[in-house]
Write an enzyme that holds these catalytic residues in place. Structure first.
Site, PDB file in Angstrom:
ATOM      1  N   LYS A  74     -13.816  58.900  24.268  1.00 31.78           N
ATOM      2  CA  LYS A  74     -12.681  58.403  25.069  1.00 31.78           C
ATOM      3  C   LYS A  74     -12.754  59.140  26.404  1.00 31.78           C
ATOM      4  O   LYS A  74     -12.108  60.175  26.608  1.00 31.78           O
ATOM      5  CB  LYS A  74     -11.365  58.651  24.325  1.00 31.78           C
ATOM      6  CG  LYS A  74     -10.205  57.887  24.923  1.00 31.78           C
ATOM      7  CD  LYS A  74      -8.999  57.922  24.012  1.00 31.78           C
ATOM      8  CE  LYS A  74      -7.728  57.590  24.760  1.00 31.78           C
ATOM      9  NZ  LYS A  74      -7.666  56.253  25.360  1.00 31.78           N
TER      10      LYS A  74
HETATM   11  N1  PMP Z   1      -9.630  50.821  22.928  1.00 30.58           N
HETATM   12  C1  PMP Z   1      -9.518  51.484  24.080  1.00 30.58           C
HETATM   13  C2  PMP Z   1     -10.494  51.222  25.168  1.00 30.58           C
HETATM   14  C3  PMP Z   1      -8.474  52.394  24.286  1.00 30.58           C
HETATM   15  O1  PMP Z   1      -8.333  53.038  25.437  1.00 30.58           O
HETATM   16  C4  PMP Z   1      -7.548  52.620  23.243  1.00 30.58           C
HETATM   17  C5  PMP Z   1      -6.421  53.605  23.444  1.00 30.58           C
HETATM   18  N2  PMP Z   1      -6.821  54.900  23.081  1.00 30.58           N
HETATM   19  C6  PMP Z   1      -7.707  51.907  22.046  1.00 30.58           C
HETATM   20  C7  PMP Z   1      -8.758  51.020  21.923  1.00 30.58           C
HETATM   21  C8  PMP Z   1      -6.762  52.114  20.898  1.00 30.58           C
HETATM   22  O2  PMP Z   1      -6.923  53.393  20.368  1.00 30.58           O
HETATM   23  P1  PMP Z   1      -5.727  54.172  19.670  1.00 30.58           P
HETATM   24  O3  PMP Z   1      -5.160  53.256  18.664  1.00 30.58           O
HETATM   25  O4  PMP Z   1      -6.383  55.354  19.064  1.00 30.58           O
HETATM   26  O5  PMP Z   1      -4.765  54.522  20.734  1.00 30.58           O
END
Ligand code: PMP
Length: 303
Positions: free
Chosen positions: A155
Site C-alpha cells: 500500500k
Molecule cells: N484497494 C485499494 C487500492 C485501496 O486503496 C484500498 C484501501 N486501503 C482497498 C482496496 C481496500 O482495502 P481495505 O479494505 O483494507 O481498506
C-alpha cells in the site's frame, strides 16, 4: 475531513498545525512511502480500532517490499497509534500511519534516506457518495498498475497516482468512483476499494492476482459471508459480469460498504441497494460497533 488536534511524528505528539515536513522530503519527490487507512469506532466498551493488527501487518509488509526500515518496532507502532487516538479524543475516527523516505538526500536511490513515521487521526464522514445511497461508477480508461511494473500488494503512495487519475476521470465525467480493469481486461479494483458482485445469490470478488489489494474489509466480508452461509467465489470478473450482476458493491476502510447502482450508464439489478449487500453491510456495521460477539476479536478496545 475534520482535523484532529495532535499528530504523532517520529515519536512526539505535535500540534496538528505544527506537523510539517521539508519541501525536499525524498518521498514527496520520488513517491517512496507506505501507509495504512484504519478506522476506529465508538462502542459501548470504549473506542474500538478495527483490525489494527491486520493493518499493521500490511504496513510492515509494504515497508519490506520497498526495503524501508521503519525505525520503530511493531509494538511501538501499536502503542503510538493507541496514544494518538487517545490524544485526539475522537470516538469515530480515521487513522493514517505513513512511513516515508525523509529529507536529507536527493536522487532516486532511497536506500540511504532516513525513514520518518507519522500518525494522523481525523474525522472522516462519507468517503464516496452519500450515506445509505448507491453510487454510480465508470470503468476507467486507465488500467490498474500491473504487478510486472509495481508491487501492487504494497500500500504505497506511488500507487495512488494511478488511482487518482482514474478517480479524476470518473468525477470529471459526472460519476462517483472509477472501477479499473487490469492489463488483461479483468476487473482489478476501484481507486481505493475492492469490488464485489452478486450473481444468482453468489458473491464474487476478483483474486488479488488480478491486481486487487488484499483489502481488510474484503477479507472481513468473505468471513462474514462464510458465517452467514452465503456462497462466495474468488474468481476473475469481466466488465460484462459487472453490467449483468444482480448487485455490485465496493469495500474499503474509508468507503465502508458502498452499493453500486449504475456502471457506465447501465443500471445494476433493479437500481436499488441489493438484499445481499444490505445484509452484509448491516452485519459489518454491527461488528465495528462491538455488537457482534463472534467477531469481537477484530476490535482493539481503547479505554
Ligand atoms: N484497494 C485499494 C487500492 C485501496 O486503496 C484500498 C484501501 N486501503 C482497498 C482496496 C481496500 O482495502 P481495505 O479494505 O483494507 O481498506
Amino acid at each position: 475531513m475534520q482535523k484532529g488536534s495532535k499528530i504523532w511524528y517520529n515519536g512526539k505528539l505535535l500540534d496538528w498545525d505544527e506537523a510539517h515536513i521539508h519541501v525536499l522530503t525524498h518521498g514527496l519527490h520520488y513517491g517512496i512511502g507506505v501507509f495504512e487507512g484504519i478506522r476506529a469506532y465508538e462502542t459501548e466498551k470504549g473506542i474500538a480500532i478495527f483490525r489494527l493488527h491486520d493493518h499493521l501487518k500490511r504496513l510492515f509488509n509494504s515497508a519490506k517490499i520497498y526495503m524501508m526500515n521503519i525505525p520503530y518496532g511493531y509494538d511501538e507502532v501499536v502503542d503510538a497509534i493507541i496514544e494518538t487516538v487517545k490524544a485526539n479524543g475522537m470516538p469515530d475516527c480515521y487513522i493514517r500511519p505513513i512511513a516515508f523516505t525523509a529529507y536529507g538526500l536527493m536522487g532516486v536511490n532511497p536506500l540511504k534516506n532516513k525513514i520518518d513515521l507519522a500518525i494522523a487521526v481525523w474525522k472522516w464522514g462519507e468517503y464516496i457518495g452519500e450515506e445509505n445511497k448507491g453510487i454510480r461508477c465508470l470503468i476507467s480508461s486507465w488500467r490498474r498498475i500491473d504487478p510486472r511494473s509495481m508491487p501492487v500488494q504494497a500500500k504505497a503512495t506511488a500507487n495512488y497516482a494511478n488511482s487518482a487519475l482514474a478517480r479524476m476521470e470518473a468525477i470529471k465525467n459526472g460519476y462517483d468512483e472509477a472501477i479499473m480493469l487490469n492489463i488483461d481486461g479483468m476487473v482489478a479494483e476501484s481507486s481505493a476499494e475492492n469490488v464485489f458482485i452478486v450473481s444468482d445469490g453468489k458473491l464474487k470478488t476478483p483474486p488479488t492476482t488480478a491486481g486487487a489489494l488484499s483489502g481488510i474489509t474484503r477479507d472481513s466480508l468473505l468471513q462474514i459471508a462464510s458465517y452467514k452461509g452465503i456462497e462466495y467465489e474468488i474468481v476473475n470478473i469481466t466488465r460484462d459480469d459487472l453490467y449483468s450482476a444482480d448487485e455490485v458493491f465496493l469495500t474499503g476502510t474509508a468507503a465502508g460498504i458502498k452499493p453500486v447502482i449504475e456502471i457506465d450508464k447501465r443500471v445494476i439489478g433493479d437500481g436499488e441497494i441489493g438484499v445481499v449487500t444490505k445484509e452484509l453491510k448491516s452485519i459489518y456495521d454491527e461488528i465495528v460497533r462491538g455488537k457482534n460477539s463472534r467477531f469481537e476479536k477484530w476490535l482493539t478496545i481503547i479505554k
